[in-house]
Write a protein that holds these residues in place. Structure first.
Motif, short mmCIF file in Angstrom:
data_model
loop_
_atom_site.label_atom_id
_atom_site.label_comp_id
_atom_site.label_asym_id
_atom_site.label_seq_id
_atom_site.Cartn_x
_atom_site.Cartn_y
_atom_site.Cartn_z
N PRO A 116 11.24 -10.39 6.87
CA PRO A 116 10.07 -9.52 6.71
C PRO A 116 10.25 -8.25 7.53
O PRO A 116 10.91 -8.27 8.58
N ARG A 117 9.70 -7.16 7.05
CA ARG A 117 9.81 -5.91 7.81
C ARG A 117 8.62 -5.79 8.76
O ARG A 117 7.49 -6.13 8.41
N THR A 118 8.88 -5.30 9.97
CA THR A 118 7.82 -5.05 10.94
C THR A 118 7.83 -3.58 11.29
O THR A 118 8.83 -3.09 11.80
N PRO A 119 6.73 -2.84 11.00
CA PRO A 119 5.53 -3.29 10.29
C PRO A 119 5.83 -3.45 8.80
O PRO A 119 6.78 -2.86 8.29
N PRO A 120 4.97 -4.23 8.11
CA PRO A 120 5.19 -4.43 6.67
C PRO A 120 5.06 -3.13 5.88
O PRO A 120 4.42 -2.18 6.33
N VAL A 121 5.66 -3.12 4.71
CA VAL A 121 5.52 -2.00 3.79
C VAL A 121 4.06 -1.95 3.34
O VAL A 121 3.43 -2.99 3.14
N ARG A 122 3.54 -0.73 3.18
CA ARG A 122 2.15 -0.61 2.72
C ARG A 122 2.00 -1.26 1.34
O ARG A 122 2.90 -1.19 0.51
N PHE A 123 0.89 -1.92 1.15
CA PHE A 123 0.66 -2.65 -0.09
C PHE A 123 -0.55 -2.05 -0.79
O PHE A 123 -1.58 -1.85 -0.17
N ARG A 124 -0.39 -1.75 -2.06
CA ARG A 124 -1.51 -1.25 -2.86
C ARG A 124 -1.73 -2.24 -3.99
O ARG A 124 -0.84 -2.46 -4.81
N GLN A 125 -2.92 -2.77 -4.04
CA GLN A 125 -3.23 -3.84 -4.98
C GLN A 125 -2.97 -3.46 -6.44
O GLN A 125 -2.54 -4.27 -7.23
N HIS A 126 -3.22 -2.20 -6.80
CA HIS A 126 -3.13 -1.80 -8.20
C HIS A 126 -1.83 -1.08 -8.56
O HIS A 126 -1.68 -0.60 -9.67
N ILE A 127 -0.90 -0.99 -7.60
CA ILE A 127 0.38 -0.34 -7.88
C ILE A 127 1.50 -1.35 -7.62
O ILE A 127 1.76 -1.71 -6.48
N PRO A 128 2.14 -1.82 -8.69
CA PRO A 128 3.22 -2.80 -8.49
C PRO A 128 4.45 -2.14 -7.85
O PRO A 128 4.57 -0.92 -7.84
N THR A 129 5.32 -2.97 -7.31
CA THR A 129 6.60 -2.46 -6.79
C THR A 129 7.73 -3.18 -7.51
O THR A 129 7.53 -4.22 -8.13
N GLN A 130 8.91 -2.59 -7.41
CA GLN A 130 10.10 -3.15 -8.05
C GLN A 130 11.28 -2.94 -7.11
O GLN A 130 11.39 -1.90 -6.47
N TRP A 131 12.17 -3.93 -7.04
CA TRP A 131 13.40 -3.80 -6.27
C TRP A 131 14.52 -3.33 -7.20
O TRP A 131 14.62 -3.78 -8.34
N LEU A 132 15.34 -2.41 -6.70
CA LEU A 132 16.50 -1.90 -7.41
C LEU A 132 17.74 -2.14 -6.55
O LEU A 132 17.67 -2.06 -5.32
N SER A 133 18.86 -2.41 -7.18
CA SER A 133 20.15 -2.38 -6.52
C SER A 133 20.79 -1.06 -6.93
O SER A 133 20.93 -0.78 -8.12
#
Length: 181
Positions: A116-133
């Protein structure tokens, strides 16, 4: 003759890729006590992951100098889910203020099993995130972040997974492993 030392270090978020800082921020010296090794390349303070430290000047130059085109793979958590045209743009190269990026290898990936990252990444309930390589073989300043921003998907978290043939597999955040070369 003194034997060269090479270390793979999993740099935590908010740590500078240098051994000293006049402002008292966390640096490599807070994690690595092995003398006479230096970073072969850099990772921004807000990026995490693999940093190669070495006492071998030739290796340092080989890894850090852009003309050598050592490939590096990053895992980028971006805002929103990029469509195929955004992925294709990254694969072909995007025009940044300092020029066109070379083509990149880009793929959508599942969230990696990492610390886990400290501090965590900001989270927005209505905006999804995606991981890319994203695999690149050049190293413009903050390149991956600028590339993803250019296609409308700002990077929220950036982890360098691989440099050349070395990866962070088996190295926890803030820890390092000495290589036998």
């Amino acid at each position: 003759m003194k034997k060269n030392r090479t270390i793979l270090f999993n740099k935590p978020f908010n740590v500078l890729s240098q051994f000293t800082d006049a402002d008292g921020r966390e640096t490599l010296k807070d994690y690595v006590s092995i003398p006479d090794v230096y970073a072969a390349g850099r990772l921004d303070r807000d990026s995490e992951g693999l940093l190669v430290l070495t006492s071998d000047g030739k290796l340092q130059h080989k890894l850090a100098h852009p003309k050598n085109k050592v490939s590096k793979t990053y895992w980028a958590q971006v805002e929103k889910i990029p469509d195929m045209s955004a992925i294709t743009a990254l694969q072909k190269g995007v025009e940044l203020k300092d020029g066109l990026t070379k083509p990149a290898k880009v793929a959508l990936i599942d969230e990696p099993d990492i610390w886990p990252r400290t501090p965590p990444v900001r989270f927005r309930q209505h905006i999804p995130t995606q991981w890319l390589s994203i695999t690149i073989s050049e190293g413009k300043n903050r390149q991956v972040r600028r590339m993803t921003a250019h296609i409308g998907h700002p990077t929220l978290r950036l982890v360098r997974y691989r440099v050349g043939n070395w990866t962070i597999d088996g190295i926890n955040s803030g820890e390092h492993r000495m290589l036998e070369l």
